[in-house]
Enzyme design. Structure first.
Site, PDB file in Angstrom:
ATOM      1  N   ARG A  54       0.814  -1.225   0.000  1.00 45.96           N
ATOM      2  CA  ARG A  54       0.000   0.000   0.000  1.00 45.96           C
ATOM      3  C   ARG A  54       0.843   1.269   0.000  1.00 45.96           C
ATOM      4  NH1 ARG A  54      -4.388   0.173   4.447  1.00 45.96           N
ATOM      5  NH2 ARG A  54      -3.258  -1.494   5.559  1.00 45.96           N
ATOM      6  N   GLY A 180      -8.724  -6.738  16.959  1.00 41.02           N
ATOM      7  CA  GLY A 180      -8.900  -7.852  17.868  1.00 41.02           C
ATOM      8  C   GLY A 180      -9.133  -7.359  19.281  1.00 41.02           C
ATOM      9  N   GLU A 195     -10.358 -12.371  17.614  1.00 40.86           N
ATOM     10  CA  GLU A 195     -10.415 -11.522  16.427  1.00 40.86           C
ATOM     11  C   GLU A 195     -11.831 -10.988  16.266  1.00 40.86           C
ATOM     12  OE1 GLU A 195      -7.797 -10.696  14.549  1.00 40.86           O
ATOM     13  OE2 GLU A 195      -6.589 -11.832  15.975  1.00 40.86           O
ATOM     14  N   ASN A 406      32.605  29.205  -4.559  1.00 44.60           N
ATOM     15  CA  ASN A 406      33.369  28.118  -3.948  1.00 44.60           C
ATOM     16  C   ASN A 406      33.580  26.915  -4.840  1.00 44.60           C
ATOM     17  OD1 ASN A 406      30.576  27.674  -3.827  1.00 44.60           O
ATOM     18  ND2 ASN A 406      30.744  26.308  -2.077  1.00 44.60           N
ATOM     19  N   ARG A 460      36.762  47.016 -10.119  1.00 45.33           N
ATOM     20  CA  ARG A 460      35.711  47.326 -11.084  1.00 45.33           C
ATOM     21  C   ARG A 460      36.238  48.392 -12.034  1.00 45.33           C
ATOM     22  NH1 ARG A 460      32.010  49.841  -6.331  1.00 45.33           N
ATOM     23  NH2 ARG A 460      32.952  51.896  -6.179  1.00 45.33           N
TER      24      ARG A 460
END
Length: 484
Positions: A54, A180, A195, A406, A460
Site C-alpha cells: 500500500r 482484535g 479476532e 566556492n 571594477r
C-alpha cells in the site's frame, strides 16, 4: 498483523509507580515493585517482513522516515535504551535495504522467505537467538514510536510474581472498529483474545484492543510457537494464538492509542508524523521555547533547542540542528545540520545547510544561504547572499548580493573573511581567497586575490558617461524596427 493497530515519542517515568499513571488501569491495579533484575538479559525481535504494497514504493516500508529518521531506526533507538543483548530484524523482500539501514546498530537479519503469518515470522529468529536465555520483546518495524518506558513496563509485568506466559500491549482507540479484542480481569490477566470477525456482540463491545506487541520469556516462546496451528481462513500462523494455548495465563497492560499506531500507507505515515510533531512541539514549549504558530513548525527527531528560543511560523528543521538560548528563528526558514549560537538571529527566509555554524549574536537575514561555513560572533549577512565553504570573522559585515564562489565545476575551495571586515554589496569572492581583518571590499568587486588587513579592495572598471548616447541608441533601433 491481525487485530492490531500500530505511533509517538514523548517523555515518561522509568519506575513502575510512575509508569502506572501513563499506561492505564491494568498497571495501576498491579503491584508497583518489580522482581525483574536489571541484569536480566533482553532480546528484541522486530518484524519487518511485510510487503508494504500500500506504500507503492521501491523503498522498504520500515525505512520511510518520521521526523527525518527511518521508522525502523526510531524503534531501534527506543530499544537501545533497554540495552538489549541481541536484536533480530525479520525481513522478507528488501533485505539489502534493511541490512544497510541497521549496519552498526548491533541488529542481525533473519529472513522470512514465505509470508506465513506473524507466528511464522517470529520463528525465523530462532537461530539468531540460539543459546539466549532471558526476556524477549516482539515488536513491529512499522510501529515506530513506542516508548522505551512502555517496553520496560511490559518486561516488568512479565516478571511480576504471577509470571504470566506472555504480556500483550493493549490500547483503547477512539474507534475500536475491527481490531482484535482483549477480555481481561483484575491485574490485567487475559481471559480471552478474539479476532473481531470471531467475536460475539458482547465481546465486540469491549474497547480494549490488541496492538500485537508482546513480551515473552525465551524458555517459552519457541515452545509455544511449535504448538500453534494455521487452521484459519488465511492459512497462517498467528503470534497472538500463543496467548490462548492451554496452561499458564497471560496478561495485558495498556498504552495510549497514539503510541501503537502503525504505518501501512502514505496517509498513515502522514498521520503518525503529525502526532509526533504535535508532541514534540508541546515538549519544546514546555521546555522553554516560544513557538508563535506551533502547528506550522516542523522538527526533526534530533532537534535541540535552548531556553528562550523564539521560533516564528513556517520554520522547518532537518536533522542535526541545535539552537542555543535566546536565539530567534524567523518565519519561513529551513535549517539542517546547523548550529545556531546564543542570541543569534536567523531569517526570515534563511537557509542553513549542513556545516553551518552561526556564532553568538550573529545575523543571517532574509534570502541568505549558508553552507559548511562559520559566522563568528556578531557577524552579519543580512540580505540575499550565499556563504559557502567559508569562515567569517567576528563582527564582519557581508553586504547584500555577496557570494562566495566556492566551486569551479570540479572542486570546492574555501573563502576566509577576517574579523571586522566589510564586504560591499554585489561582490563575488572567488575562492580560494582570504580577506584580512578590518579590510573593506568595495561594492561590485570580483575578488580573486588575497586582501590584506585594513586595506580597501576595489575591483571594477572606471565609471564612464557618454552624454546623449542612450537617446541616439533608441532612435537608431526604433528606425531599424520600423523598416522591417
Amino acid at each position: 498483523m491481525p487485530g492490531s493497530c500500530r505511533l509517538g515519542s514523548g517523555k515518561g517515568k522509568s519506575n513502575m509507580a510512575e509508569s502506572a499513571q501513563i499506561l492505564g488501569p491494568f498497571v495501576k491495579d498491579a503491584p508497583v515493585t518489580s522482581s525483574r533484575s536489571p541484569a536480566r538479559p533482553l532480546a528484541v525481535i522486530i518484524l519487518a517482513a511485510g510487503q508494504g504494497t500500500r506504500m507503492k514504493s521501491a523503498r522498504h516500508k520500515v525505512l520511510h522516515p518520521i521526523a527525518g529518521r527511518p521508522m525502523l531506526l526510531h524503534l531501534l533507538a527506543s530499544v537501545a535504551e533497554l540495552q538489549p543483548e541481541r536484536q533480530v530484524v525479520v525481513v522478507g523482500a528488501g533485505r539489502e535495504q534493511v541490512e544497510r539501514a541497521v549496519e552498526g546498530s548491533g541488529a542481525v537479519i533473519a529472513v522470512q522467505e514465505q509470508q506465513l503469518g506473524t507466528g511464522h515470522a517470529v520463528a525465523q529468529a530462532h537461530d539468531a537467538l540460539a543459546g539466549f536465555a532471558g526476556d524477549i520483546l516482539i515488536l513491529y518495524g512499522d510501529v515506530p514510536l513506542v516508548r522505551a518506558e512502555t517496553l520496560r513496563s511490559m518486561l516488568d509485568r512479565l516478571n511480576w510474581g504471577d509470571e504470566p506466559r506472555a504480556v500483550v500491549l493493549g490500547f483503547r482507540p477512539e474507534d475500536a472498529a475491527a481490531y482484535g479484542r482483549i477480555i481481561a480481569r483484575d491485574q490485567g490477566v487475559i481471559e480471552k483474545m478474539v479476532e473481531y470477525k470471531d467475536a460475539n456482540a458482547e465481546e465486540r463491545a469491549v474497547t480494549l484492543c490488541n496492538s500485537g506487541l508482546m513480551a515473552v520469556r525465551s524458555t517459552d516462546l519457541f515452545v509455544l510457537l511449535d504448538q500453534i496451528g494455521n487452521d484459519n481462513a488465511a492459512g497462517e500462523y498467528y503470534l497472538p494464538d500463543i496467548v490462548m494455548l492451554p496452561g499458564a495465563q497471560s496478561a495485558v497492560i495498556e498504552a495510549e492509542a497514539w503510541e501503537v499506531a502503525g504505518v501501512n500507507s502514505r496517509a498513515e505515515l502522514a498521520g503518525v508524523e503529525a502526532v509526533w510533531q504535535d508532541r514534540r512541539r508541546a515538549e519544546a514549549m514546555r521546555d522553554g521555547a516560544t513557538l508563535i504558530a506551533p502547528e506550522t513548525v516542523f522538527f526533526a527527531h534530533d532537534t535541540l533547542l535552548g531556553r528562550d528560543v523564539t521560533i516564528e511560523p513556517n520554520v522547518v528543521f532537518g536533522p542535526g540542528v541545535s539552537v542555543a538560548d535566546d536565539a530567534t528563528i524567523h518565519a519561513f526558514s529551513h535549517l539542517e545540520g546547523a548550529t545556531v549560537g546564543k542570541g543569534a538571529d536567523i531569517g526570515p527566509y534563511a537557509r542553513l545547510r549542513p556545516g553551518a555554524k552561526i556564532g553568538a549574536k550573529a545575523k543571517v537575514g532574509n534570502f541568505v544561504e549558508v553552507k559548511k561555513a562559520e559566522l563568528g560572533e556578531g557577524a552579519k549577512a543580512n540580505h540575499l547572499s550565499y556563504i559557502g565553504d567559508a569562515s567569517v570573522g567576528a563582527g564582519a559585515n557581508i553586504g547584500a548580493g555577496t557570494i562566495t564562489c566556492n566551486y569551479d565545476g570540479f572542486f570546492k575551495y574555501r573563502t576566509e573573511i577576517g574579523a571586522g571586515a566589510f564586504i560591499g554589496s554585489n561582490s563575488a569572492l572567488v575562492a580560494p581567497v582570504k580577506i584580512g581583518d578590518g579590510a573593506i571590499v568595495a561594492a561590485g568587486s570580483v575578488v580573486t586575490q588575497a586582501v590584506e588587513a585594513d586595506a580597501l579592495c576595489l575591483v571594477r572598471p572606471k565609471q564612464e558617461a557618454k552624454p546623449g548616447w542612450a537617446a541616439r541608441f533608441r532612435a537608431r533601433m526604433q528606425a531599424r524596427k520600423a523598416a522591417k
